[in-house]
Design an enzyme around this catalytic site. Structure first.
Site, PDB file in Angstrom:
ATOM      1  N   LYS A   1       7.787  22.921 -14.510  1.00 33.87           N
ATOM      2  CA  LYS A   1       7.048  21.881 -14.363  1.00 33.87           C
ATOM      3  C   LYS A   1       6.588  22.098 -12.769  1.00 33.87           C
ATOM      4  CE  LYS A   1       5.824  17.055 -14.567  1.00 33.87           C
ATOM      5  NZ  LYS A   1       5.862  15.792 -15.139  1.00 33.87           N
TER       6      LYS A   1
ATOM      7  N   HIS B   1      -0.053  10.187 -27.988  1.00 27.51           N
ATOM      8  CA  HIS B   1      -0.196   8.703 -27.478  1.00 27.51           C
ATOM      9  C   HIS B   1      -0.887   7.963 -28.496  1.00 27.51           C
ATOM     10  CE1 HIS B   1      -0.066  10.236 -22.954  1.00 27.51           C
ATOM     11  NE2 HIS B   1       0.875  10.141 -23.537  1.00 27.51           N
TER      12      HIS B   1
ATOM     13  N   HIS C   1       8.444   8.225 -27.205  1.00 25.50           N
ATOM     14  CA  HIS C   1       7.532   9.039 -26.567  1.00 25.50           C
ATOM     15  C   HIS C   1       7.689  10.608 -26.952  1.00 25.50           C
ATOM     16  CE1 HIS C   1       4.690  10.654 -23.832  1.00 25.50           C
ATOM     17  NE2 HIS C   1       5.573  11.588 -23.178  1.00 25.50           N
TER      18      HIS C   1
ATOM     19  N   HIS D   1       0.388  15.626 -26.346  1.00 27.33           N
ATOM     20  CA  HIS D   1       0.224  14.165 -25.867  1.00 27.33           C
ATOM     21  C   HIS D   1      -1.034  13.396 -26.394  1.00 27.33           C
ATOM     22  CE1 HIS D   1       3.645  15.630 -23.730  1.00 27.33           C
ATOM     23  NE2 HIS D   1       3.582  14.372 -23.096  1.00 27.33           N
TER      24      HIS D   1
ATOM     25  N   ASN E   1       0.247  18.496 -21.051  1.00 26.87           N
ATOM     26  CA  ASN E   1      -0.063  17.405 -22.093  1.00 26.87           C
ATOM     27  C   ASN E   1      -0.193  17.792 -23.577  1.00 26.87           C
ATOM     28  OD1 ASN E   1       0.039  15.280 -20.142  1.00 26.87           O
ATOM     29  ND2 ASN E   1      -2.086  16.000 -19.592  1.00 26.87           N
TER      30      ASN E   1
ATOM     31  N   GLU F   1      -9.938  24.426 -16.087  1.00 21.60           N
ATOM     32  CA  GLU F   1      -9.223  24.847 -17.010  1.00 21.60           C
ATOM     33  C   GLU F   1      -7.805  25.096 -16.895  1.00 21.60           C
ATOM     34  OE1 GLU F   1     -11.171  28.801 -18.342  1.00 21.60           O
ATOM     35  OE2 GLU F   1     -13.151  27.605 -18.518  1.00 21.60           O
TER      36      GLU F   1
ATOM     37  N   GLU G   1       9.978  17.454 -24.940  1.00 21.47           N
ATOM     38  CA  GLU G   1       9.362  18.282 -23.768  1.00 21.47           C
ATOM     39  C   GLU G   1       9.877  19.230 -23.179  1.00 21.47           C
ATOM     40  OE1 GLU G   1       6.714  16.405 -22.741  1.00 21.47           O
ATOM     41  OE2 GLU G   1       6.760  14.150 -22.955  1.00 21.47           O
TER      42      GLU G   1
ATOM     43  N   ARG H   1       0.866  -1.322  -0.050  1.00 19.77           N
ATOM     44  CA  ARG H   1       0.009   0.064   0.044  1.00 19.77           C
ATOM     45  C   ARG H   1       0.855   1.111  -0.104  1.00 19.77           C
ATOM     46  NH1 ARG H   1      -3.329  -3.092   3.730  1.00 19.77           N
ATOM     47  NH2 ARG H   1      -5.015  -4.019   2.486  1.00 19.77           N
TER      48      ARG H   1
ATOM     49  N   ARG I   1      -2.532  21.390 -14.689  1.00 29.85           N
ATOM     50  CA  ARG I   1      -1.403  20.512 -15.098  1.00 29.85           C
ATOM     51  C   ARG I   1      -1.617  20.007 -16.579  1.00 29.85           C
ATOM     52  NH1 ARG I   1       1.360  15.719 -11.279  1.00 29.85           N
ATOM     53  NH2 ARG I   1       2.410  14.978 -12.991  1.00 29.85           N
TER      54      ARG I   1
ATOM     55  N   LYS J   1       3.535  11.329 -11.371  1.00 27.50           N
ATOM     56  CA  LYS J   1       2.657  10.393 -12.296  1.00 27.50           C
ATOM     57  C   LYS J   1       3.657   9.033 -12.440  1.00 27.50           C
ATOM     58  CE  LYS J   1      -0.299  13.416 -14.884  1.00 27.50           C
ATOM     59  NZ  LYS J   1      -0.740  14.009 -16.284  1.00 27.50           N
TER      60      LYS J   1
HETATM   61  P1  NAD Z   1      13.258   5.181 -21.871  1.00 25.77           P
HETATM   62  O1  NAD Z   1      12.941   5.033 -20.527  1.00 25.77           O
HETATM   63  O2  NAD Z   1      12.694   4.147 -22.693  1.00 25.77           O
HETATM   64  O3  NAD Z   1      14.521   5.663 -21.957  1.00 25.77           O
HETATM   65  C1  NAD Z   1      15.093   5.533 -23.486  1.00 25.77           C
HETATM   66  C2  NAD Z   1      16.184   4.513 -23.812  1.00 25.77           C
HETATM   67  O4  NAD Z   1      17.416   5.279 -23.388  1.00 25.77           O
HETATM   68  C3  NAD Z   1      16.073   3.370 -23.248  1.00 25.77           C
HETATM   69  O5  NAD Z   1      16.461   2.215 -24.192  1.00 25.77           O
HETATM   70  C4  NAD Z   1      17.018   3.369 -21.969  1.00 25.77           C
HETATM   71  O6  NAD Z   1      17.425   1.907 -21.488  1.00 25.77           O
HETATM   72  C5  NAD Z   1      18.066   4.052 -22.393  1.00 25.77           C
HETATM   73  N1  NAD Z   1      18.934   4.785 -21.518  1.00 25.77           N
HETATM   74  C6  NAD Z   1      18.396   5.489 -20.451  1.00 25.77           C
HETATM   75  N2  NAD Z   1      19.483   6.463 -19.841  1.00 25.77           N
HETATM   76  C7  NAD Z   1      20.407   5.990 -20.619  1.00 25.77           C
HETATM   77  C8  NAD Z   1      21.583   6.607 -20.650  1.00 25.77           C
HETATM   78  N3  NAD Z   1      21.964   7.411 -19.597  1.00 25.77           N
HETATM   79  N4  NAD Z   1      22.452   6.425 -21.410  1.00 25.77           N
HETATM   80  C9  NAD Z   1      22.547   5.437 -22.488  1.00 25.77           C
HETATM   81  N5  NAD Z   1      20.915   4.714 -22.640  1.00 25.77           N
HETATM   82  C10 NAD Z   1      20.107   5.249 -21.580  1.00 25.77           C
HETATM   83  O7  NAD Z   1      12.494   6.561 -22.292  1.00 25.77           O
HETATM   84  P2  NAD Z   1      12.365   8.146 -21.839  1.00 25.77           P
HETATM   85  O8  NAD Z   1      12.203   8.952 -22.921  1.00 25.77           O
HETATM   86  O9  NAD Z   1      13.309   8.329 -20.940  1.00 25.77           O
HETATM   87  O10 NAD Z   1      10.952   8.121 -21.001  1.00 25.77           O
HETATM   88  C11 NAD Z   1       9.755   7.707 -21.842  1.00 25.77           C
HETATM   89  C12 NAD Z   1       8.426   7.234 -20.899  1.00 25.77           C
HETATM   90  O11 NAD Z   1       8.282   8.283 -19.890  1.00 25.77           O
HETATM   91  C13 NAD Z   1       7.542   7.197 -21.742  1.00 25.77           C
HETATM   92  O12 NAD Z   1       6.770   5.683 -21.160  1.00 25.77           O
HETATM   93  C14 NAD Z   1       6.391   8.043 -21.137  1.00 25.77           C
HETATM   94  O13 NAD Z   1       5.165   7.875 -21.242  1.00 25.77           O
HETATM   95  C15 NAD Z   1       7.008   8.249 -19.661  1.00 25.77           C
HETATM   96  N6  NAD Z   1       6.582   9.900 -19.425  1.00 25.77           N
HETATM   97  C16 NAD Z   1       6.169   9.809 -18.123  1.00 25.77           C
HETATM   98  C17 NAD Z   1       5.750  11.142 -17.599  1.00 25.77           C
HETATM   99  C18 NAD Z   1       5.447  11.438 -16.211  1.00 25.77           C
HETATM  100  O14 NAD Z   1       4.976  12.638 -15.869  1.00 25.77           O
HETATM  101  N7  NAD Z   1       5.448  10.176 -15.489  1.00 25.77           N
HETATM  102  C19 NAD Z   1       6.191  12.396 -18.320  1.00 25.77           C
HETATM  103  C20 NAD Z   1       6.699  12.151 -19.624  1.00 25.77           C
HETATM  104  C21 NAD Z   1       6.928  10.858 -20.041  1.00 25.77           C
HETATM  105  N1  GLY Z   2       3.898  14.975 -18.111  1.00 28.03           N
HETATM  106  C1  GLY Z   2       2.588  15.362 -17.775  1.00 28.03           C
HETATM  107  C2  GLY Z   2       2.639  15.596 -16.296  1.00 28.03           C
HETATM  108  O1  GLY Z   2       3.225  15.151 -15.650  1.00 28.03           O
HETATM  109  O2  GLY Z   2       1.574  16.054 -15.958  1.00 28.03           O
END
Ligand code: NAD
Ligand code: GLY
Length: 364
Positions: free
Chosen positions: A226, A254, A267, A250, A247, A240, A184, A120, A243, A142
């Site tokens: 952010k 998506h 992404h 997005h 997006n 309105e 981003e 939990r 946060r 998130k």
């Molecule tokens: P990812 O986590 O897949 O990383 C991209 C690639 O780079 C992967 O292959 C990873 O293994 C590699 N990698 C990571 N760090 C590295 C480094 N220092 N050196 C070499 N390789 C490295 O992708 P991302 O772009 O970091 O994240 C995308 C994800 O984040 C999506 O799933 C998206 O939905 C999510 N996201 C979440 C939020 C949120 O608020 N929670 C916001 C934006 C995006």
């Molecule tokens: N990436 C959108 C949010 O964190 O709200």
């Protein structure tokens, strides 16, 4: 080291940004409930950075249970989540164990959701290693996983205790991933920070050349943007704006990710093409000029990002977008631009204009 704070009352936390932070167990130690962590990473990041992190933690007497997952967006699934739960249970982790994410947004989202739900809820720390995760996903709480029917459909809000962004890790990031992160970064300029947009236009070449000072500035500025938005509307409930503005692009993006198959489009790439769709729709709404759209397209292209989506067919886009979390009571809630640097939420964009904007941004 640059330091920011996300203000959420007694759940406030610092965001530390700089080089050489990974081996600094002393920076992490004060945020642990017990000298024990579960370290979630993947098969790409762990071989690069796990030893450095473990060494620093060992110096301050902290032990770790590593959980190494397969790499990639296609693994942001129940199966990976279960691997984390299995490892936590096998190691008899209790409620004082902190789950630490070492990796990009995929690892951060997965580990955060595991932390939110294991017994939990246990403490959580983000150590983001991609530009995208350092400017966006590690901040704001998130967490979640994908469902074949929609991106990030299962998840929870669960704030970390600390975000530690070591900019040295960006040295090993593939070029394509660096560009994805810049999508981003550009977003923050477009939604509410015109001077930052202009700064990005002037400094894009240096950012792509991985100039450390420029990257640290872009990360700090993005996180500050952010943190302000999240502090004002943590659970995205503002009627309105709020946060939801984070997006921009997005909902279209998506649809691209799910429609093309998770992992095919990064992404950030999907967000870039999706942002161009939102820009085109804003133009068709009479809010942006063609010159504004050209300006955004030039910046995206300068960052090495795609400006057109895959040709899934408009009907498929609309079908995928209808599953988006921004749909409220059947109404699609899009983020559009009244002007560059001024985003709004819009519930009543005409369907034919949405379709035309998608069509326009998918043509060869
Ligand atoms: P990812 O986590 O897949 O990383 C991209 C690639 O780079 C992967 O292959 C990873 O293994 C590699 N990698 C990571 N760090 C590295 C480094 N220092 N050196 C070499 N390789 C490295 O992708 P991302 O772009 O970091 O994240 C995308 C994800 O984040 C999506 O799933 C998206 O939905 C999510 N996201 C979440 C939020 C949120 O608020 N929670 C916001 C934006 C995006
Ligand atoms: N990436 C959108 C949010 O964190 O709200």
């Amino acid at each position: 080291m640059r330091s920011l704070n996300l203000s959420l009352g007694d759940r406030s936390y610092p965001i530390l940004i700089g080089g050489g932070l990974l081996g600094r167990g002393d920076l992490i130690f004060p945020y642990l409930r017990s000298p024990r962590i579960a370290l979630v990473s993947n098969t790409v990041v762990a071989p690069l950075y796990l030893d450095l992190l473990a060494g620093g933690l060992e110096k301050v007497g902290v032990g770790m249970t590593p959980v190494i997952l397969p790499d990639g967006e296609a693994h942001k699934t129940w199966e990976s989540l279960n691997l984390i739960y299995d490892a936590l249970l096998a190691a008899r982790c209790d409620r004082s164990t902190t789950v630490v994410a070492l990796g990009g947004g995929v690892i951060g989202d997965l580990a955060g959701f595991a932390a939110a739900t294991y017994q939990r809820g246990v403490p959580f720390i983000q150590i983001p290693t991609t530009l995208l995760s350092q400017v966006d996903s590690s901040v704001g709480g998130k967490t979640g996983i994908n469902h074949p029917r929609g991106k990030n459909m299962i998840g929870a809000f669960w704030q970390p205790k600390l975000v530690l962004a070591d900019t040295d890790t960006l040295k090993t990031l593939p070029d394509r991933e660096l560009s994805a992160g810049l999508a981003e970064v550009i977003k923050y300029g477009l939604i509410g920070d015109l001077p930052f947009l202009a700064w990005l236009e002037s400094n894009m070449a240096g950012l792509l050349a991985r100039d450390g000072e420029l990257l640290a500035h872009a990360i700090e500025h993005s996180c500050a943007n952010k943190a302000e938005v999240v502090a004002a509307d943590e659970f995205e409930t503002a009627k309105e704006g709020g946060r939801a503005l984070l997006n921009l692009g997005h909902t279209f993006g998506h649809a691209i990710e799910a429609g093309a198959g998770y992992g095919t489009w990064l992404h950030g790439e999907a967000v870039a093409a999706g942002t161009m769709m939102a820009v085109e729709l804003s133009r068709r709404m009479g809010w942006l000029q063609s010159t504004d759209a050209d300006r955004v397209r030039r910046l995206m292209e300068a960052a090495g990002l795609p400006v057109r989506g895959p040709d899934l067919g408009v009907a498929r886009y609309l079908e995928l977008m209808s599953h988006d979390k921004k749909v409220i009571a059947g109404n699609l809630r899009l983020v559009l631009l009244k002007a560059l640097g001024e985003a709004v939420t819009c519930n009543d964009a005409p369907q034919e204009k949405i379709a035309a904007a998608i069509e326009h941004c998918c043509r060869a």
